[in-house]
Write a protein that holds these residues in place. Structure first.
Motif, PDB file in Angstrom:
ATOM      1  N   ARG A  16     -16.198 -29.908  60.833  1.00 46.21           N
ATOM      2  CA  ARG A  16     -16.706 -28.700  60.173  1.00 46.21           C
ATOM      3  C   ARG A  16     -15.578 -27.884  59.556  1.00 46.21           C
ATOM      4  NH1 ARG A  16     -20.959 -26.937  64.975  1.00 46.21           N
ATOM      5  NH2 ARG A  16     -22.793 -27.997  64.114  1.00 46.21           N
ATOM      6  N   LEU A  17     -14.410 -27.920  60.182  1.00 45.17           N
ATOM      7  CA  LEU A  17     -13.259 -27.228  59.609  1.00 45.17           C
ATOM      8  C   LEU A  17     -12.656 -28.001  58.451  1.00 45.17           C
ATOM      9  CD1 LEU A  17     -11.294 -25.897  62.726  1.00 45.17           C
ATOM     10  CD2 LEU A  17     -12.487 -24.537  61.007  1.00 45.17           C
ATOM     11  N   PHE A  18     -12.752 -29.315  58.495  1.00 41.63           N
ATOM     12  CA  PHE A  18     -12.131 -30.138  57.467  1.00 41.63           C
ATOM     13  C   PHE A  18     -12.717 -29.848  56.095  1.00 41.63           C
ATOM     14  CE2 PHE A  18     -11.797 -34.100  54.989  1.00 41.63           C
ATOM     15  CZ  PHE A  18     -10.414 -34.224  54.962  1.00 41.63           C
ATOM     16  N   ASN A  75      -6.759 -36.622  64.146  1.00 40.91           N
ATOM     17  CA  ASN A  75      -5.691 -37.066  65.034  1.00 40.91           C
ATOM     18  C   ASN A  75      -4.665 -35.958  65.290  1.00 40.91           C
ATOM     19  OD1 ASN A  75      -4.131 -39.357  66.373  1.00 40.91           O
ATOM     20  ND2 ASN A  75      -2.645 -38.639  64.875  1.00 40.91           N
ATOM     21  N   ASP A  76      -4.329 -35.202  64.242  1.00 40.70           N
ATOM     22  CA  ASP A  76      -3.281 -34.191  64.357  1.00 40.70           C
ATOM     23  C   ASP A  76      -3.710 -32.958  65.153  1.00 40.70           C
ATOM     24  OD1 ASP A  76      -1.552 -35.760  62.930  1.00 40.70           O
ATOM     25  OD2 ASP A  76      -1.808 -34.680  61.032  1.00 40.70           O
ATOM     26  N   TYR A  77      -4.979 -32.568  65.006  1.00 41.18           N
ATOM     27  CA  TYR A  77      -5.379 -31.254  65.521  1.00 41.18           C
ATOM     28  C   TYR A  77      -6.361 -31.298  66.685  1.00 41.18           C
ATOM     29  CZ  TYR A  77      -2.839 -29.922  61.440  1.00 41.18           C
ATOM     30  OH  TYR A  77      -1.829 -29.780  60.512  1.00 41.18           O
ATOM     31  N   CYS A  78      -6.557 -32.472  67.273  1.00 40.07           N
ATOM     32  CA  CYS A  78      -7.381 -32.557  68.473  1.00 40.07           C
ATOM     33  C   CYS A  78      -6.567 -32.101  69.688  1.00 40.07           C
ATOM     34  CB  CYS A  78      -7.891 -33.986  68.668  1.00 40.07           C
ATOM     35  SG  CYS A  78      -6.588 -35.203  68.990  1.00 40.07           S
ATOM     36  N   ASN A  79      -7.253 -32.008  70.814  1.00 39.57           N
ATOM     37  CA  ASN A  79      -6.608 -31.686  72.094  1.00 39.57           C
ATOM     38  C   ASN A  79      -5.911 -30.327  72.067  1.00 39.57           C
ATOM     39  OD1 ASN A  79      -7.531 -34.163  73.107  1.00 39.57           O
ATOM     40  ND2 ASN A  79      -5.750 -35.229  72.293  1.00 39.57           N
ATOM     41  N   ALA A  80      -4.593 -30.266  72.276  1.00 44.79           N
ATOM     42  CA  ALA A  80      -3.912 -28.979  72.514  1.00 44.79           C
ATOM     43  C   ALA A  80      -4.053 -27.971  71.373  1.00 44.79           C
ATOM     44  CB  ALA A  80      -2.434 -29.228  72.825  1.00 44.79           C
ATOM     45  N   PRO A  81      -3.788 -28.330  70.092  1.00 43.47           N
ATOM     46  CA  PRO A  81      -3.953 -27.319  69.035  1.00 43.47           C
ATOM     47  C   PRO A  81      -5.382 -26.783  68.969  1.00 43.47           C
ATOM     48  CG  PRO A  81      -2.708 -29.200  68.224  1.00 43.47           C
ATOM     49  CD  PRO A  81      -3.252 -29.598  69.558  1.00 43.47           C
ATOM     50  N   TYR A  82      -6.348 -27.685  69.088  1.00 41.63           N
ATOM     51  CA  TYR A  82      -7.753 -27.270  69.065  1.00 41.63           C
ATOM     52  C   TYR A  82      -8.055 -26.325  70.232  1.00 41.63           C
ATOM     53  CZ  TYR A  82     -12.844 -27.598  69.441  1.00 41.63           C
ATOM     54  OH  TYR A  82     -14.179 -27.302  69.550  1.00 41.63           O
ATOM     55  N   THR A  83      -7.580 -26.686  71.410  1.00 46.38           N
ATOM     56  CA  THR A  83      -7.853 -25.872  72.599  1.00 46.38           C
ATOM     57  C   THR A  83      -7.290 -24.465  72.452  1.00 46.38           C
ATOM     58  OG1 THR A  83      -7.865 -27.852  73.988  1.00 46.38           O
ATOM     59  CG2 THR A  83      -7.554 -25.746  75.107  1.00 46.38           C
ATOM     60  N   LEU A  84      -6.115 -24.341  71.847  1.00 48.75           N
ATOM     61  CA  LEU A  84      -5.509 -23.024  71.655  1.00 48.75           C
ATOM     62  C   LEU A  84      -6.403 -22.113  70.817  1.00 48.75           C
ATOM     63  CD1 LEU A  84      -1.806 -24.086  71.029  1.00 48.75           C
ATOM     64  CD2 LEU A  84      -2.589 -22.586  72.870  1.00 48.75           C
ATOM     65  N   LEU A  85      -7.056 -22.664  69.808  1.00 43.83           N
ATOM     66  CA  LEU A  85      -7.865 -21.860  68.877  1.00 43.83           C
ATOM     67  C   LEU A  85      -9.364 -21.972  69.160  1.00 43.83           C
ATOM     68  CD1 LEU A  85      -7.351 -20.003  66.405  1.00 43.83           C
ATOM     69  CD2 LEU A  85      -7.688 -21.998  64.947  1.00 43.83           C
ATOM     70  N   LYS A  86      -9.711 -22.568  70.277  1.00 48.02           N
ATOM     71  CA  LYS A  86     -11.105 -22.938  70.549  1.00 48.02           C
ATOM     72  C   LYS A  86     -12.081 -21.764  70.466  1.00 48.02           C
ATOM     73  CE  LYS A  86     -14.025 -25.401  73.883  1.00 48.02           C
ATOM     74  NZ  LYS A  86     -15.091 -24.377  73.917  1.00 48.02           N
ATOM     75  N   GLU A  87     -11.736 -20.607  70.983  1.00 45.35           N
ATOM     76  CA  GLU A  87     -12.680 -19.480  70.989  1.00 45.35           C
ATOM     77  C   GLU A  87     -13.079 -19.081  69.577  1.00 45.35           C
ATOM     78  OE1 GLU A  87     -11.694 -16.123  73.344  1.00 45.35           O
ATOM     79  OE2 GLU A  87     -11.347 -17.299  75.175  1.00 45.35           O
ATOM     80  N   SER A  88     -12.123 -19.001  68.684  1.00 50.24           N
ATOM     81  CA  SER A  88     -12.430 -18.639  67.289  1.00 50.24           C
ATOM     82  C   SER A  88     -13.214 -19.752  66.600  1.00 50.24           C
ATOM     83  CB  SER A  88     -11.133 -18.371  66.514  1.00 50.24           C
ATOM     84  OG  SER A  88     -10.495 -17.209  66.987  1.00 50.24           O
ATOM     85  N   LYS A 186      -8.191 -22.942  59.462  1.00 50.54           N
ATOM     86  CA  LYS A 186      -7.355 -24.122  59.220  1.00 50.54           C
ATOM     87  C   LYS A 186      -5.876 -23.748  59.239  1.00 50.54           C
ATOM     88  CE  LYS A 186      -8.764 -27.272  56.167  1.00 50.54           C
ATOM     89  NZ  LYS A 186      -9.374 -27.878  54.947  1.00 50.54           N
ATOM     90  N   LYS A 187      -5.532 -22.644  58.586  1.00 49.17           N
ATOM     91  CA  LYS A 187      -4.136 -22.213  58.584  1.00 49.17           C
ATOM     92  C   LYS A 187      -3.664 -21.869  60.002  1.00 49.17           C
ATOM     93  CE  LYS A 187      -3.515 -20.564  53.843  1.00 49.17           C
ATOM     94  NZ  LYS A 187      -2.269 -21.316  53.592  1.00 49.17           N
ATOM     95  N   CYS A 188      -4.533 -21.240  60.766  1.00 51.86           N
ATOM     96  CA  CYS A 188      -4.162 -20.869  62.139  1.00 51.86           C
ATOM     97  C   CYS A 188      -4.069 -22.104  63.035  1.00 51.86           C
ATOM     98  CB  CYS A 188      -5.176 -19.875  62.705  1.00 51.86           C
ATOM     99  SG  CYS A 188      -5.092 -18.246  61.930  1.00 51.86           S
ATOM    100  N   LEU A 189      -4.922 -23.098  62.797  1.00 49.63           N
ATOM    101  CA  LEU A 189      -4.871 -24.327  63.579  1.00 49.63           C
ATOM    102  C   LEU A 189      -3.573 -25.091  63.288  1.00 49.63           C
ATOM    103  CD1 LEU A 189      -6.431 -26.056  65.614  1.00 49.63           C
ATOM    104  CD2 LEU A 189      -7.551 -27.190  63.686  1.00 49.63           C
ATOM    105  N   ILE A 190      -3.188 -25.120  62.029  1.00 49.31           N
ATOM    106  CA  ILE A 190      -1.914 -25.751  61.652  1.00 49.31           C
ATOM    107  C   ILE A 190      -0.749 -25.023  62.337  1.00 49.31           C
ATOM    108  CG2 ILE A 190      -0.327 -26.118  59.714  1.00 49.31           C
ATOM    109  CD1 ILE A 190      -2.921 -26.567  57.986  1.00 49.31           C
ATOM    110  N   ARG A 191      -0.826 -23.699  62.372  1.00 49.91           N
ATOM    111  CA  ARG A 191       0.223 -22.908  63.047  1.00 49.91           C
ATOM    112  C   ARG A 191       0.242 -23.214  64.546  1.00 49.91           C
ATOM    113  NH1 ARG A 191       2.811 -18.046  61.612  1.00 49.91           N
ATOM    114  NH2 ARG A 191       4.353 -17.563  63.205  1.00 49.91           N
ATOM    115  N   CYS A 192      -0.944 -23.392  65.131  1.00 55.96           N
ATOM    116  CA  CYS A 192      -1.027 -23.731  66.561  1.00 55.96           C
ATOM    117  C   CYS A 192      -0.295 -25.028  66.853  1.00 55.96           C
ATOM    118  CB  CYS A 192      -2.482 -23.845  67.001  1.00 55.96           C
ATOM    119  SG  CYS A 192      -3.336 -22.265  67.214  1.00 55.96           S
ATOM    120  N   LYS A 193      -0.490 -26.019  66.008  1.00 50.21           N
ATOM    121  CA  LYS A 193       0.188 -27.305  66.219  1.00 50.21           C
ATOM    122  C   LYS A 193       1.700 -27.164  66.092  1.00 50.21           C
ATOM    123  CE  LYS A 193       0.636 -32.063  64.597  1.00 50.21           C
ATOM    124  NZ  LYS A 193       0.970 -32.509  65.965  1.00 50.21           N
ATOM    125  N   ILE A 194       2.145 -26.434  65.085  1.00 52.88           N
ATOM    126  CA  ILE A 194       3.586 -26.237  64.879  1.00 52.88           C
ATOM    127  C   ILE A 194       4.211 -25.572  66.101  1.00 52.88           C
ATOM    128  CG2 ILE A 194       5.298 -24.944  63.546  1.00 52.88           C
ATOM    129  CD1 ILE A 194       3.429 -25.355  61.093  1.00 52.88           C
TER     130      ILE A 194
END
Length: 230
Positions: A16-18, A75-88, A186-194
């Motif tokens: 849905r974010l993609f 592949n890039d944004y599953c698991n930890a990055p997703y979990t960080l931003l999960k509430e939003s 999407k921008k915040c999720l990318i920042r989460c991964k970084i």
């Protein structure tokens, strides 16, 4: 079953974010086995969990080129990055699942507030408009256009909530707000991964503070240049 459902929600929400399009699931099927007194038992189970908006006629399709980039995105944004931003992300996804336009509109604005503003912030309207336009705008004209759009969205929401007038919240306005919310997340999720790749112990609140501080500096600069109103 709990882990299967968590995995499905994560994958659907990342899709849905993609890109835009009505995607979700209706039934979740489980097959599991267990052994009692040496006898193996197999159970078929179906759990009804509709997440697809049944009145939204938009189709979710991927071109050949998009399939490659979409798989990389998953592949890039599953698991930890997703979990960080999960509430939003959950708030955004909840807005997509609503079958009435004003409620979906409200959920998207809430997702933006959760992501870019401190808790219990006063003066949300102008602050959020400033930050979204600074984050997404690529030219002075685009920054000003985004600022005005967000200010209008707040007015439409206020008319709907306080006056019972939702005439300005059309499907076009809903999808416009949806796309803005998607791009912010999407921008915040990318920042989460970084940030997670640099420090695996980092929390969302720490990343959010970094994002907000960056945006404060950008907004001050844009105001000094006369691009955003003082």
């Amino acid at each position: 079953m709990k882990e299967e459902r968590r995995y499905l929600y994560e994958r659907i929400n990342l899709l849905r974010l993609f890109k835009p399009g009505n995607i979700g699931f209706r039934d979740v099927f489980f097959r599991y086995s267990f052994t009692v007194m040496g006898f193996e038992n197999m159970v078929e189970h179906c759990s009804y969990n509709q997440t697809r908006n049944f009145i939204d006629s938009r189709k979710f399709t991927l071109s050949e080129e998009e399939i490659v980039s979409c798989n990389q995105w998953l592949n890039d944004y599953c698991n930890a990055p997703y979990t960080l931003l999960k509430e939003s992300i959950d708030e955004f996804s909840w807005g997509l699942e609503q079958d009435d336009t004003p409620t979906g509109f409200e959920q998207h604005i809430t997702a933006l507030e959760m992501t870019l503003l401190p808790q219990n912030q006063t003066g949300k309207k102008q602050m959020l408009a400033n930050r979204i336009s600074a984050m997404l705008g690529n030219s002075p004209a685009e920054i000003q256009q985004l600022y005005q759009k967000v200010m209008n969205f707040y007015r439409f929401r206020s008319e709907s909530l306080h006056e019972g007038n939702d005439s300005n919240i059309t499907d076009t306005e809903l999808h416009d707000l949806e796309n803005i919310t998607r791009e912010v997340l999407k921008k915040c999720l990318i920042r989460c991964k970084i940030e997670y790749d640099l420090d695996s112990s980092i929390t969302w609140n720490e990343i959010k503070n970094q994002i907000m501080n960056d945006l404060i500096r950008q907004v001050i600069s844009l105001k000094n240049e006369g691009i955003l109103p003082a």
